[in-house]
Design a protein around this motif. Sequence first.
Motif, PDB file in Angstrom:
ATOM      1  N   SER A 111       7.370  36.337  54.261  1.00 47.91           N
ATOM      2  CA  SER A 111       6.916  35.236  55.115  1.00 47.91           C
ATOM      3  C   SER A 111       6.233  35.774  56.366  1.00 47.91           C
ATOM      4  N   MET A 112       6.813  36.808  56.980  1.00 48.64           N
ATOM      5  CA  MET A 112       6.191  37.381  58.175  1.00 48.64           C
ATOM      6  C   MET A 112       4.850  38.028  57.847  1.00 48.64           C
TER       7      MET A 112
ATOM      8  N   TYR B 259       2.880  26.916  52.598  1.00 44.24           N
ATOM      9  CA  TYR B 259       2.961  25.522  53.037  1.00 44.24           C
ATOM     10  C   TYR B 259       4.368  24.962  52.895  1.00 44.24           C
ATOM     11  N   ASN B 260       5.047  25.278  51.800  1.00 40.96           N
ATOM     12  CA  ASN B 260       6.328  24.656  51.475  1.00 40.96           C
ATOM     13  C   ASN B 260       7.547  25.405  51.989  1.00 40.96           C
ATOM     14  N   TYR B 261       7.482  26.734  52.032  1.00 40.16           N
ATOM     15  CA  TYR B 261       8.699  27.515  52.207  1.00 40.16           C
ATOM     16  C   TYR B 261       8.649  28.506  53.362  1.00 40.16           C
TER      17      TYR B 261
ATOM     18  N   ALA C  79       2.569  28.118  59.493  1.00 40.96           N
ATOM     19  CA  ALA C  79       1.109  28.105  59.665  1.00 40.96           C
ATOM     20  C   ALA C  79       0.718  27.285  60.884  1.00 40.96           C
ATOM     21  N   SER C  80       1.352  26.145  61.058  1.00 43.71           N
ATOM     22  CA  SER C  80       1.052  25.310  62.220  1.00 43.71           C
ATOM     23  C   SER C  80       1.734  25.840  63.479  1.00 43.71           C
TER      24      SER C  80
ATOM     25  N   THR D 139       2.280  35.869  41.222  1.00 42.47           N
ATOM     26  CA  THR D 139       2.401  34.698  40.362  1.00 42.47           C
ATOM     27  C   THR D 139       2.800  33.480  41.186  1.00 42.47           C
ATOM     28  N   THR D 140       2.672  32.300  40.579  1.00 40.95           N
ATOM     29  CA  THR D 140       3.014  31.085  41.312  1.00 40.95           C
ATOM     30  C   THR D 140       4.491  30.758  41.128  1.00 40.95           C
ATOM     31  N   ASN D 141       5.178  30.569  42.239  1.00 40.69           N
ATOM     32  CA  ASN D 141       6.614  30.306  42.207  1.00 40.69           C
ATOM     33  C   ASN D 141       6.919  28.965  41.544  1.00 40.69           C
ATOM     34  N   LYS D 142       6.403  27.877  42.138  1.00 38.98           N
ATOM     35  CA  LYS D 142       6.697  26.554  41.577  1.00 38.98           C
ATOM     36  C   LYS D 142       5.925  26.297  40.286  1.00 38.98           C
TER      37      LYS D 142
END
Length: 340
Positions: A60-61, A86-88, A93-94, A138-141
Motif C-alpha cells: 500500500s505504501m 481504490y478499495n483497500y 489516494a485522496s 493479477t487482479t485480487n477481486k
Amino acid sequence: MNIDLRSDTVTKPTHAMLDAMMKAQVGDDVFSEDPTVNALQSRIAAMFGKQQALFFPSGSMANQTAIKLHTNPGEQVICDKYAHIYNYEAGGASFNSGVSCNLINGNKGMFSAEQVLEHINPDAFYYSQTTLVEIENTTNKGGGACWDFNEILKIRKICDDKNLGFHLDGARLWNALVAKNETAKQYGDVFDTISVCLSKGLGCPIGSVLVGNDDIMKKAIRIRKIFGGNMRQVGYLAAAGLYALDHHIDRLEEDHKKAKEIGNILSSLSYIKTVEPVETNIVVFELSSDVKEPDFFQKLKENNILIISMGSNKLRIVTHLDYTDAMHEKVLNSLTSLKI
C-alpha cells in the motif's frame, strides 16, 4: 491441523529463509548503507530493466508513493472499480495525494484500451485532469486473473499519446509471470512504475519494492520518509526477499495447481452457485442462494479451515507456500463431505 486459506499473506518464513535473514549483513538504510537492502533493490531493478528500486514495508505504501510521484492534487487516476488502490488502501489516494479515481467497470478487475480512452477527461479547465492509469496484475477481486499483455501494450500507447503515467500494482505479479510464462523485463519496458510484493506468493514476512527510472523515482525516498516508511537495519528483511527470489518463484506453479483443483471440486458441488475461472492461486466463488454464508463458514471452521468473504456474496480461497499436500487433501475431502 489448522488450514488458513484467507490469504497468501499468512505464511511464515521457512527455516532456510530465517537462516538467510539471521546471516544478513546490515547497516543504516536511511544513510543508504545497508548492503543487503542495496543488493535487493539493485537486483529487482535489474530484473525489470529499471534504473531504481526502493524497498517499502508494505505494498500500500509503495502504491501510494507511486500515485504521489505521478500526480498533483486535484488530478485524476483511471483504475478499475475493483482496484486495490481504490478499495483497500483506506482512501489513501485522496488523503495522501489529493486525487480522485475515475472507475472503469471492467471484467474481473481488467479493462480495455478503449475503456481507458472513454474515461480520459476532456481538456477543459472545469474537469479534473487525468494524469495516471493504474492496473493490477493479477487482479485480487477478479480471482487472481491475469491481464492479456497485448491489451497492456495498447493501453501503453494511449498513455504515450495522451501524456499519462502508467503504474502497475504488481502485488501478485510473480504469479502472473509464472502462469503466463512472461518476464519481469516485459513489464518493466511498458510501465513507468511497478510495485511488487514479497510477502504474498514469495512467502516473506514483510516488504514490497517500487521500481522505476531516475526521472520518476528521484523523489520516491522523500515521499517514503513523509509516509513514515524509512527504516534502519532493514537488511534482515531484505535478505528474506533475496532468498525468495532464488527459491520461491518457480514453486508458485504448485499453488496454482492446488487452486485449480479446489476450483474444480467447488464447481461440482450442489451448494456452490458459481466459481470464477482459476488462473493462479486465488479461487473466488459464490454460494447457492439457499446457503447462508455464516453457516458455511462455521462448517469449515469445524474442520479447522479458514477462508474469507470478499463482499457482494463472494468468498475467496488463496493457496500459498504454507499450504501443504496433506492440508490440500483434507480441504478437498472436507468440501465434498460438508452437510449443507
